[in-house]
Design a protein around this motif. Structure first.
Motif, PDB file in Angstrom:
ATOM      1  N   ARG A 131       0.848  -1.199   0.000  1.00 39.92           N
ATOM      2  CA  ARG A 131       0.000   0.000   0.000  1.00 39.92           C
ATOM      3  C   ARG A 131       0.875   1.238   0.000  1.00 39.92           C
ATOM      4  N   PHE A 132       0.603   2.179  -0.905  1.00 38.59           N
ATOM      5  CA  PHE A 132       1.240   3.502  -0.833  1.00 38.59           C
ATOM      6  C   PHE A 132       0.159   4.479  -0.426  1.00 38.59           C
ATOM      7  N   GLY A 133       0.052   4.792   0.840  1.00 36.14           N
ATOM      8  CA  GLY A 133      -1.045   5.652   1.291  1.00 36.14           C
ATOM      9  C   GLY A 133      -2.365   4.981   0.945  1.00 36.14           C
ATOM     10  N   GLY A 134      -3.165   5.643   0.113  1.00 36.84           N
ATOM     11  CA  GLY A 134      -4.471   5.086  -0.242  1.00 36.84           C
ATOM     12  C   GLY A 134      -4.384   4.113  -1.405  1.00 36.84           C
ATOM     13  N   LEU A 135      -3.278   4.167  -2.156  1.00 38.20           N
ATOM     14  CA  LEU A 135      -3.166   3.342  -3.361  1.00 38.20           C
ATOM     15  C   LEU A 135      -2.653   1.942  -3.023  1.00 38.20           C
ATOM     16  N   ILE A 136      -3.368   0.929  -3.516  1.00 35.25           N
ATOM     17  CA  ILE A 136      -2.884  -0.437  -3.320  1.00 35.25           C
ATOM     18  C   ILE A 136      -2.213  -0.875  -4.608  1.00 35.25           C
ATOM     19  N   ALA A 137      -0.878  -0.871  -4.610  1.00 38.96           N
ATOM     20  CA  ALA A 137      -0.139  -1.168  -5.835  1.00 38.96           C
ATOM     21  C   ALA A 137      -0.073  -2.671  -6.077  1.00 38.96           C
ATOM     22  N   VAL A 138       0.086  -3.443  -5.009  1.00 45.81           N
ATOM     23  CA  VAL A 138       0.061  -4.902  -5.103  1.00 45.81           C
ATOM     24  C   VAL A 138      -0.961  -5.392  -4.085  1.00 45.81           C
ATOM     25  N   PHE A 147      17.017  -2.866 -13.126  1.00 40.34           N
ATOM     26  CA  PHE A 147      16.066  -1.789 -12.931  1.00 40.34           C
ATOM     27  C   PHE A 147      15.412  -1.427 -14.255  1.00 40.34           C
ATOM     28  N   GLN A 148      14.078  -1.247 -14.199  1.00 43.33           N
ATOM     29  CA  GLN A 148      13.347  -0.839 -15.401  1.00 43.33           C
ATOM     30  C   GLN A 148      13.904   0.486 -15.915  1.00 43.33           C
ATOM     31  N   ILE A 149      14.060   1.448 -15.001  1.00 44.22           N
ATOM     32  CA  ILE A 149      14.767   2.681 -15.346  1.00 44.22           C
ATOM     33  C   ILE A 149      16.224   2.417 -15.013  1.00 44.22           C
ATOM     34  N   GLU A 156       7.909  -8.429 -18.817  1.00 43.83           N
ATOM     35  CA  GLU A 156       8.107  -8.083 -20.227  1.00 43.83           C
ATOM     36  C   GLU A 156       6.803  -7.682 -20.894  1.00 43.83           C
ATOM     37  N   HIS A 157       6.885  -6.638 -21.701  1.00 40.73           N
ATOM     38  CA  HIS A 157       5.722  -6.234 -22.501  1.00 40.73           C
ATOM     39  C   HIS A 157       5.808  -6.799 -23.915  1.00 40.73           C
ATOM     40  N   VAL A 158       7.030  -7.120 -24.333  1.00 44.02           N
ATOM     41  CA  VAL A 158       7.198  -7.624 -25.702  1.00 44.02           C
ATOM     42  C   VAL A 158       6.705  -9.072 -25.745  1.00 44.02           C
ATOM     43  N   GLY A 166       1.450  -7.861 -17.522  1.00 43.91           N
ATOM     44  CA  GLY A 166       0.312  -7.098 -17.025  1.00 43.91           C
ATOM     45  C   GLY A 166       0.358  -5.693 -17.582  1.00 43.91           C
ATOM     46  N   PRO A 167      -0.800  -5.022 -17.606  1.00 44.62           N
ATOM     47  CA  PRO A 167      -0.869  -3.673 -18.170  1.00 44.62           C
ATOM     48  C   PRO A 167       0.001  -2.676 -17.393  1.00 44.62           C
ATOM     49  N   ASN A 168       0.196  -1.499 -17.949  1.00 43.29           N
ATOM     50  CA  ASN A 168       0.963  -0.454 -17.262  1.00 43.29           C
ATOM     51  C   ASN A 168       0.348  -0.135 -15.910  1.00 43.29           C
ATOM     52  N   GLY A 169       1.204   0.037 -14.924  1.00 42.59           N
ATOM     53  CA  GLY A 169       0.728   0.412 -13.597  1.00 42.59           C
ATOM     54  C   GLY A 169       0.117  -0.741 -12.822  1.00 42.59           C
ATOM     55  N   ALA A 170       0.310  -1.980 -13.306  1.00 43.71           N
ATOM     56  CA  ALA A 170      -0.301  -3.141 -12.662  1.00 43.71           C
ATOM     57  C   ALA A 170       0.347  -3.456 -11.315  1.00 43.71           C
ATOM     58  N   GLY A 171       1.586  -3.006 -11.130  1.00 41.66           N
ATOM     59  CA  GLY A 171       2.289  -3.294  -9.879  1.00 41.66           C
ATOM     60  C   GLY A 171       3.434  -4.270 -10.040  1.00 41.66           C
ATOM     61  N   LYS A 172       3.863  -4.503 -11.283  1.00 38.18           N
ATOM     62  CA  LYS A 172       4.913  -5.488 -11.541  1.00 38.18           C
ATOM     63  C   LYS A 172       6.249  -5.057 -10.941  1.00 38.18           C
ATOM     64  N   THR A 173       6.618  -3.823 -11.245  1.00 41.54           N
ATOM     65  CA  THR A 173       7.897  -3.331 -10.724  1.00 41.54           C
ATOM     66  C   THR A 173       7.870  -3.276  -9.198  1.00 41.54           C
ATOM     67  N   THR A 174       6.726  -2.905  -8.652  1.00 39.31           N
ATOM     68  CA  THR A 174       6.582  -2.874  -7.196  1.00 39.31           C
ATOM     69  C   THR A 174       6.792  -4.264  -6.606  1.00 39.31           C
ATOM     70  N   LEU A 175       6.254  -5.275  -7.274  1.00 37.66           N
ATOM     71  CA  LEU A 175       6.423  -6.646  -6.793  1.00 37.66           C
ATOM     72  C   LEU A 175       7.899  -7.052  -6.835  1.00 37.66           C
ATOM     73  N   ASP A 194      13.607  -6.648 -15.278  1.00 40.31           N
ATOM     74  CA  ASP A 194      12.468  -5.739 -15.411  1.00 40.31           C
ATOM     75  C   ASP A 194      12.518  -5.019 -16.757  1.00 40.31           C
ATOM     76  N   GLU A 195      11.797  -5.553 -17.726  1.00 43.04           N
ATOM     77  CA  GLU A 195      11.682  -4.964 -19.068  1.00 43.04           C
ATOM     78  C   GLU A 195      13.037  -4.657 -19.698  1.00 43.04           C
ATOM     79  N   VAL A 196      13.895  -5.680 -19.753  1.00 42.08           N
ATOM     80  CA  VAL A 196      15.201  -5.444 -20.374  1.00 42.08           C
ATOM     81  C   VAL A 196      15.102  -5.288 -21.892  1.00 42.08           C
TER      82      VAL A 196
HETATM   83  N1  LIG Z   1       6.966   4.593  -4.365  1.00 36.67           N
HETATM   84  C1  LIG Z   1       5.687   4.732  -4.773  1.00 36.67           C
HETATM   85  N2  LIG Z   1       4.851   5.576  -4.132  1.00 36.67           N
HETATM   86  C2  LIG Z   1       3.572   5.703  -4.526  1.00 36.67           C
HETATM   87  N3  LIG Z   1       3.037   5.048  -5.559  1.00 36.67           N
HETATM   88  C3  LIG Z   1       3.818   4.204  -6.245  1.00 36.67           C
HETATM   89  C4  LIG Z   1       5.183   3.998  -5.888  1.00 36.67           C
HETATM   90  N4  LIG Z   1       5.734   3.102  -6.738  1.00 36.67           N
HETATM   91  C5  LIG Z   1       4.748   2.757  -7.587  1.00 36.67           C
HETATM   92  N5  LIG Z   1       3.594   3.412  -7.298  1.00 36.67           N
HETATM   93  C6  LIG Z   1       2.310   3.233  -7.982  1.00 36.67           C
HETATM   94  O1  LIG Z   1       1.995   1.871  -7.943  1.00 36.67           O
HETATM   95  C7  LIG Z   1       1.379   1.451  -9.147  1.00 36.67           C
HETATM   96  C8  LIG Z   1       2.126   0.296  -9.707  1.00 36.67           C
HETATM   97  O2  LIG Z   1       3.369   0.756 -10.253  1.00 36.67           O
HETATM   98  P1  LIG Z   1       4.438  -0.204 -10.899  1.00 36.67           P
HETATM   99  O3  LIG Z   1       5.586   0.637 -11.281  1.00 36.67           O
HETATM  100  O4  LIG Z   1       4.696  -1.338  -9.983  1.00 36.67           O
HETATM  101  O5  LIG Z   1       3.690  -0.717 -12.186  1.00 36.67           O
HETATM  102  P2  LIG Z   1       4.225  -1.622 -13.374  1.00 36.67           P
HETATM  103  O6  LIG Z   1       3.326  -2.783 -13.488  1.00 36.67           O
HETATM  104  O7  LIG Z   1       5.664  -1.874 -13.230  1.00 36.67           O
HETATM  105  O8  LIG Z   1       3.960  -0.672 -14.615  1.00 36.67           O
HETATM  106  P3  LIG Z   1       4.814  -0.468 -15.969  1.00 36.67           P
HETATM  107  O9  LIG Z   1       4.432  -1.552 -16.888  1.00 36.67           O
HETATM  108  O10 LIG Z   1       4.357   0.860 -16.463  1.00 36.67           O
HETATM  109  O11 LIG Z   1       6.245  -0.466 -15.587  1.00 36.67           O
HETATM  110  C9  LIG Z   1       1.334   2.675 -10.044  1.00 36.67           C
HETATM  111  O12 LIG Z   1       0.050   3.249  -9.918  1.00 36.67           O
HETATM  112  C10 LIG Z   1       2.374   3.576  -9.450  1.00 36.67           C
HETATM  113  O13 LIG Z   1       2.046   4.928  -9.684  1.00 36.67           O
END
Ligand SMILES: Nc1ncnc2c1ncn2[C@@H]1O[C@H](COP(=O)(O)OP(=O)(O)OP(=O)(O)O)[C@@H](O)[C@H]1O
Ligand SMILES: [Mg+2]
Lengths: 253, 322
Positions: A10-17, A82-84, A191-193, A34-43, A159-161
């Motif tokens: 959880r990031f504040g109110g947002l549940i990323a995973v 790192f993705q970035i 991977e998105h490809v 998974g689609p953009n913003g799905a939470g993959k990088t967070t996982l 992560d998306e090499v």
């Molecule tokens: N440190 C953080 N603080 C707050 N919100 C975050 C943080 N890191 C990620 N998020 C949010 O969590 C959600 C998931 O992000 P994440 O980067 O894990 O997605 P992703 O699946 O890797 O997407 P993409 O395919 O675009 O890389 C997004 O809505 C993002 O804005």
């Protein structure tokens, strides 16, 4: 070998995973899509220890590592890219990779030699003396891969090499990834490809809006109704099915 | 056979060590001793700030801790000068560990860390100025008693050789670190902490090691200062002047490079002296020179004199190759 059990971030109110689980089999190439913003990088960040999950547990070879620091996990055999990309911009390619090699080789000459060997493996041997900052996108991705590989991991998190690479660069790097796996390193890749996912992965997990919505072989997952809807929007699976039925059943078929 | 990077260190040291053979002016040795003390303090800064990328604005805290530890042990307890030196170096290392633990564990970086070091130095200055143990505002005077046992030398060239021995040791230690795994980790932390962590670098431990080594080196410079001038007060020991000197010398000479602090200290003070000889005793003229040199370096050679030389050498050799 690597298990994520009911991880929530959880990031504040947002549940990323959101209550996501996954299990990577030793020796496999497992995909995480998974689609953009799905939470993959967070996982990935949770697995590598960069984020402490709000809930859930991570284990490697059955040993709980949920509270371990990132550098301890690297020692245990988890390496991430790192993705970035995060190069050591002031250093050259060889020095960048050597930092990774120092994890298992304390002696400078050994680490330097190991780094050279890894550079050869990922196709960076011509760029060893180049500054990391001067590399192309493809070069930087290879450098991320090389540095992680130089730590001699048990499991490599990619992560998306392939993102940002052109088709011929992707064609070049796919065999590199397969060779790494064949050398005994388990791979979990975001991977998105899709061409690469279909090509490389034996097993795929699909994350959408933080939830694990499907898993299975690439073909099974791609035909999964929930997966199609996650990517293309609600009702799309049904629409596609109807269209293809019309096309195959139609007079021009 | 000597390892990578040691040859220039040996040459520069021999060059300075040979000066008494051709020069006999006392003002030259006064000048060189001060420059070497600054170079040693600056080498401490360079280890943490140059190689490790953790910029400090308050290295006077280590300088002052070294100077005061050595002089308090000698004047209050009659401890031998060399033993006091060892204790002072240990105190510098310990102070580094404490400051590092408090700030790095709290995740302080960049300008936040720099300001905290400045605050620590100022705090110590105020305390040293008020406390009786440190002689208060009057400072502490070491009893003049020349002799090897007291680490006091009436011959200036001899003291210069002592200071040079310390600088030589600091250069060798720094070069050893640069060539080692710890050095690679330190640079990795400077360049990108997250990437370093992902590669198994224990960032906190690396920083703590660096700051305690750094504190030890700069504390040794404080000891040399008090053994040479036989006097210390809060304004000298914990003053902003030495924090600035310790930071400026590596910036000008080449931040993060082993010989950077020494080259920088000689350049800055050399230019300062030359200007003084032209402009006479205009107060603060050397500070103006410092400022101009700093501006020139930042504008035209952000990696310092050595960085610039290296760039020119690279360009030259690539032209040769072409
Ligand atoms: N440190 C953080 N603080 C707050 N919100 C975050 C943080 N890191 C990620 N998020 C949010 O969590 C959600 C998931 O992000 P994440 O980067 O894990 O997605 P992703 O699946 O890797 O997407 P993409 O395919 O675009 O890389 C997004 O809505 C993002 O804005
Ligand atoms: Mg991502």
């Amino acid at each position: 070998m690597l298990k994520v059990e009911n991880a929530t971030m959880r990031f504040g109110g947002l549940i990323a995973v959101n209550n996501a689980s996954l299990d990577v089999r030793e020796g496999s190439i497992t995909g995480l899509i998974g689609p953009n913003g799905a939470g993959k990088t967070t996982l990935f960040a949770i697995i590598a220890g960069f984020l402490k999950p709000t809930e859930g547990a991570i284990s490697l070879y059955g040993k709980d590592i949920t509270t371990e620091q990132p550098h301890r996990r690297a020692i245990s055999g988890i390496a991430r890219t790192f993705q970035i990309v995060q190069p050591f911009a002031g250093l050259n390619v060889h020095e960048n990779i050597t930092v990774g090699a120092y994890l298992r080789h304390a002696k400078p000459s050994d680490a330097v030699e190991k780094a050279r060997e890894v550079a050869r493996q990922v196709g960076l041997e011509k760029d060893l003396e180049k500054s990391a900052a001067s590399l192309t996108v493809a070069g930087r991705k290879r450098l991320e891969l090389a540095r992680a590989l130089a730590t001699e991991p048990k499991i490599l998190l990619l992560d998306e090499v392939l993102a940002g690479l052109n088709p011929s660069e992707i064609r070049d790097i796919i065999p590199v990834i397969r060779t790494i796996r064949n050398s005994g390193v388990t791979i979990l890749m975001i991977e998105h490809v899709m061409q690469a996912v279909m090509n490389l992965c034996e097993h795929v997990y699909v994350l959408a809006q933080g939830k694990m919505i499907a898993e299975g072989t690439p073909t099974v997952v791609c035909n999964d109704q929930a997966v199609i809807e996650a990517y293309l929007g609600k009702g799309s699976a049904e629409r596609i099915a109807r269209q293809s039925a019309e096309n195959t059943g139609g007079p021009n078929a | 056979m000597i390892g990578r990077g040691y040859l220039p260190i040996i040459l520069v040291t021999l060059l300075i060590a040979a000066t008494p053979l051709v020069i006999s002016s006392n003002s030259f040795f006064n000048f060189t001793v001060l420059v070497l003390i600054i170079a040693l303090a600056a080498q401490g800064w360079n280890l943490l700030g140059g190689i490790g990328g953790q910029t400090s604005f308050g290295h006077s805290m280590f300088f002052g801790i070294g100077a005061y530890t050595a002089s308090m042990l000698q004047t209050h307890l009659g401890v031998n000068a060399w033993l006091s030196l060892v204790a002072a170096i240990a105190a510098g290392a310990l102070a580094g560990l404490i400051v590092g633990f408090l700030s790095f564990r709290a995740g302080l970086r960049g300008s936040y860390f720099a300001l905290v070091t400045l605050a620590f130095a100022e705090l110590l200055r105020v305390l040293a100025n008020a406390s009786e143990l440190t002689g208060g505002a009057a400072g502490l005077l070491l009893k003049l008693d020349p002799g090897f046992a007291n680490m006091q030398f009436s011959s200036r060239p001899t003291f210069m050789l002592l200071a040079l021995a310390f600088v030589f040791a600091s250069l060798v230690i720094t070069q050893k670190i640069v060539n080692s795994r710890f050095g690679a980790h330190l640079v990795a932390v400077r360049e990108n902490e997250d990437a370093a962590k992902a590669l198994g670098v224990d960032v906190l431990t690396v920083k703590l090691k660096a700051i305690s080594l750094s504190g030890a080196m700069t504390a040794a410079a404080g000891v040399l200062y008090v053994q040479y001038f036989l006097y210390i007060d809060a304004g000298i020991a914990f003053g902003i002047w030495i924090s600035i000197e310790a930071l400026l010398a590596p910036m000008v000479g080449g931040r993060g490079m082993v010989l950077g602090p020494l080259i920088g200290a000689f350049t800055l003070h050399g230019l300062g002296e030359i200007t003084k000889s032209f402009a006479g005793r205009v107060p603060g003229i050397d500070l103006i020179v410092f400022a101009i040199v700093l501006i020139v370096v930042i504008a035209f050679a952000s990696s310092g004199i050595l960085g610039l030389l290296k760039k020119l050498a690279d360009r030259f050799s690539s032209k040769e190759g072409a």
